[in-house]
Design a protein around this motif. Structure first.
Motif, short mmCIF file in Angstrom:
data_model
loop_
_atom_site.label_atom_id
_atom_site.label_comp_id
_atom_site.label_asym_id
_atom_site.label_seq_id
_atom_site.Cartn_x
_atom_site.Cartn_y
_atom_site.Cartn_z
N SER A 1 -3.39 13.63 -14.84
CA SER A 1 -3.49 13.30 -13.41
C SER A 1 -3.97 11.87 -13.25
CB SER A 1 -4.47 14.24 -12.70
OG SER A 1 -5.79 13.98 -13.14
N GLY A 2 -3.70 11.32 -12.07
CA GLY A 2 -4.16 9.97 -11.78
C GLY A 2 -5.67 9.88 -11.84
N THR A 3 -6.33 10.94 -11.42
CA THR A 3 -7.80 10.96 -11.46
C THR A 3 -8.31 10.74 -12.88
OG1 THR A 3 -8.02 12.38 -9.53
CG2 THR A 3 -9.81 12.47 -11.13
N THR B 1 -7.72 6.93 -13.96
CA THR B 1 -8.64 5.91 -13.45
C THR B 1 -10.05 6.13 -14.02
OG1 THR B 1 -8.96 7.29 -11.51
CG2 THR B 1 -7.41 5.49 -11.30
N TYR C 1 -8.11 4.50 -2.76
CA TYR C 1 -8.39 5.79 -3.39
C TYR C 1 -7.99 5.70 -4.85
CZ TYR C 1 -8.10 10.84 -4.36
OH TYR C 1 -8.26 12.10 -4.89
N HIS C 2 -8.89 6.13 -5.70
CA HIS C 2 -8.59 6.09 -7.13
C HIS C 2 -8.80 7.46 -7.77
CE1 HIS C 2 -8.27 1.77 -6.75
NE2 HIS C 2 -9.47 1.72 -6.22
N GLY C 3 -8.48 8.51 -7.04
CA GLY C 3 -8.73 9.85 -7.55
C GLY C 3 -10.12 10.31 -7.17
N GLU D 1 -5.92 -1.02 -5.79
CA GLU D 1 -4.52 -0.65 -5.58
C GLU D 1 -3.82 -1.96 -5.21
OE1 GLU D 1 -3.51 2.93 -3.12
OE2 GLU D 1 -5.62 2.91 -2.66
N ASN E 1 -3.36 4.20 0.18
CA ASN E 1 -4.23 5.30 0.62
C ASN E 1 -5.08 4.99 1.84
OD1 ASN E 1 -3.97 7.61 -1.40
ND2 ASN E 1 -4.08 5.83 -2.74
N ASP F 1 -4.76 -0.18 -10.31
CA ASP F 1 -4.45 1.24 -10.18
C ASP F 1 -3.05 1.35 -9.61
OD1 ASP F 1 -4.16 3.88 -9.72
OD2 ASP F 1 -5.97 4.14 -8.51
N VAL G 1 -1.14 4.04 -9.94
CA VAL G 1 -0.73 5.46 -9.87
C VAL G 1 0.33 5.63 -8.79
CG1 VAL G 1 -1.55 7.77 -9.24
CG2 VAL G 1 -2.86 6.39 -10.87
N MET G 2 0.14 4.95 -7.66
CA MET G 2 1.14 5.07 -6.59
C MET G 2 2.21 3.99 -6.68
SD MET G 2 0.61 5.31 -2.48
CE MET G 2 -0.41 6.77 -2.46
N LYS H 1 2.06 9.77 -10.98
CA LYS H 1 3.17 10.05 -10.07
C LYS H 1 4.55 9.88 -10.73
CE LYS H 1 0.21 9.24 -6.06
NZ LYS H 1 -0.02 10.46 -5.31
N1 PLP Z 1 -4.94 6.41 -7.72
C1 PLP Z 1 -4.11 6.25 -6.68
C2 PLP Z 1 -3.75 4.87 -6.23
C3 PLP Z 1 -3.58 7.36 -6.03
O1 PLP Z 1 -2.76 7.19 -4.99
C4 PLP Z 1 -3.92 8.65 -6.48
C5 PLP Z 1 -3.41 9.86 -5.80
O2 PLP Z 1 -2.81 9.83 -4.77
C6 PLP Z 1 -4.78 8.76 -7.57
C7 PLP Z 1 -5.28 7.63 -8.18
C8 PLP Z 1 -5.19 10.12 -8.09
O3 PLP Z 1 -4.10 10.73 -8.69
P1 PLP Z 1 -4.06 12.33 -8.84
O4 PLP Z 1 -3.91 12.88 -7.46
O5 PLP Z 1 -2.87 12.56 -9.72
O6 PLP Z 1 -5.34 12.73 -9.50
#
Ligand code: PLP
Length: 419
Positions: free
Chosen positions: A107-109, A112, A135-137, A197, A202, A230, A232-233, A258
């Motif tokens: 997962s993104g969480t 990060t 947002y970073h998880g 980001e 977010n 970050d 992730v998005m 993602k």
């Molecule tokens: N980092 C960013 C920029 C995100 O948008 C998200 C989730 O939307 C995350 C981290 C966390 O990812 P996850 O929901 O897969 O844990």
């Protein structure tokens, strides 16, 4: 939803899905195909949430289904190295050459959280600098002024996060290099990482000023902190090679999620080889995962990235830009204060006349109008993210016909939201 609420908090597996940001009950989804989803009551929607970003090829993309089915024949998980992990890692490294090595997580969480652990280990420091609304998880240290889900629920920070952990997280406004510099300097050599980001998704969609990311690189260098993008998005959304390609700024570490899982759980963190070699078992920094590098997720990610050629990226970006331009024109015709923007296949809008450069600006937008517009759009078969502080996406399956139909429906929805 009544049944769901009896057995899960709010009836959802992740908070923003509960429609708290817009009111009303969420629909319960039955299936998706291409640009569309259907709910259990048979209603059809053109989907711009796309599972919150992963589905770059759209729902049930044949290339992804075939790859997963093929991998599944051979088993679903092994917990020992499989070839697909290396193939996907090579594919990412080739497109993002500054990511010299990477580690898969689910997962993104996790991505990060692990990147920050590595940054702290590499620098021997504890403090991190993040930006308001990013947002970073949901790891403890990130739930400080964390945008979207947290903001939608009106929670500035989360209970349950120890003060001692949150106190290492410093926050500055996005797009304000002077503030970032002041905060970084004030740590007196304690700053381990600046995490951002590169395009905010977010807090709603917020593009960086061209100089902002460059300034962060300079601040990181001056203070000895590491710069973490970050992505992730934004990864494989805003450009084929991500933020470095789009903005010309190279981070030390990058987090991905993602799109690299193509709709299955996969994420990663990576970057400079000397840093990544600090991770166990090469080095002493510990991080692990039972399902990390899961073969089905690797197959889905690989099929997605292979299909995402620069030409397809360009086509998706062009359609996204057309959608945004059309929406701006519709709002202008109706005299509604409105701003909208896109980067690649990621986009967003605010009911606000002035530009939105940070989370404070985003919160000053007309969120009541957003809520009305959201429901009018949903009633006309267009599913937008159920919060004024989220971004939207376009997939390869959103053709010109879907964009035209969306513009027609959203124009109508706008009229209804104003009446
Ligand atoms: N980092 C960013 C920029 C995100 O948008 C998200 C989730 O939307 C995350 C981290 C966390 O990812 P996850 O929901 O897969 O844990």
């Amino acid at each position: 939803m009544r049944r769901a609420r009896a057995v899960t908090p709010g009836g959802v597996s992740s908070p923003v899905r509960a429609f708290g940001g817009v009111g009303g009950d969420p629909f319960v989804v039955e299936r998706g195909e291409g640009a569309r989803i259907w709910d259990v009551d048979g209603r059809e929607y053109i989907d711009y949430v796309l599972s919150w970003g992963p589905l770059a090829l759209g729902h049930a993309a044949p290339a992804v289904l075939d790859a997963v089915a093929e991998a599944m024949q051979r088993g679903t998980s092994f917990g020992i190295p499989c070839e697909a992990e290396t193939e996907l890692a090579e594919c990412i490294v080739q497109r993002m050459p500054h990511v010299e090595m990477l580690r898969f997580v689910s997962s993104g969480t996790e991505a990060t959280m692990s990147a920050i652990r590595l940054a702290r280990a590499a620098t021997g420091r504890d403090a991190i600098l993040k930006f308001d609304g990013c947002y970073h998880g949901h790891a403890d240290g990130f739930l400080v002024r964390a945008g979207s889900g947290v903001a939608t629920l009106g929670l500035p920070n989360s209970p349950g996060v120890p003060h001692s952990v949150a106190s290492h997280t410093l926050v500055a406004p996005f797009n304000d290099p002077d503030a970032a510099c002041r905060v970084a300097r004030a740590t007196n050599g304690r700053l381990a990482a600046i995490i951002v980001e590169p395009v905010v998704g977010n807090a709603g969609f917020i593009a960086p000023d061209p100089s902002f990311l460059r300034a962060l690189r300079t601040i990181a260098d001056d203070t000895g902190a590491l710069l973490v993008f970050d992505e992730v998005m934004t990864g494989f959304r805003i450009a084929p090679g991500g933020a470095r390609e789009r903005f010309g700024v190279t981070p030390d570490l990058t987090t991905l999620g993602k799109v690299i899982g193509g709709g299955l759980p996969a994420a990663a963190y990576g970057g400079r080889r000397d840093l990544m070699e600090m991770m166990a078992p090469s080095g002493a920094v510990y991080q692990a995962g039972t399902l990390s590098g899961n073969p089905l997720a690797m197959a889905a990610g690989l099929a997605t990235l292979r299909a995402l050629t620069p030409e397809l990226h360009a086509r998706m970006a062009e359609r996204t830009a057309r959608l945004v331009t059309g929406l701006r024109a519709a709002a202008a015709r109706r005299g509604v204060p409105f701003t909208a923007d896109s980067a690649g296949s990621m986009w967003g809008f605010f009911f606000r006349g002035e530009p939105v450069r940070n989370f404070t600006d985003a919160k000053a937008s007309n969120v009541d109008r957003f809520r009305r517009f959201f429901h009018e759009a949903l009633a006309r078969g267009v599913y937008l993210a159920p919060s004024p502080f989220e971004s939207a996406f376009v997939s390869a399956a959103h053709g010109d016909a879907e964009i035209d139909l969306t513009l027609e429906r959203l124009d109508d929805a706008l009229g209804a939201a104003l009446s």
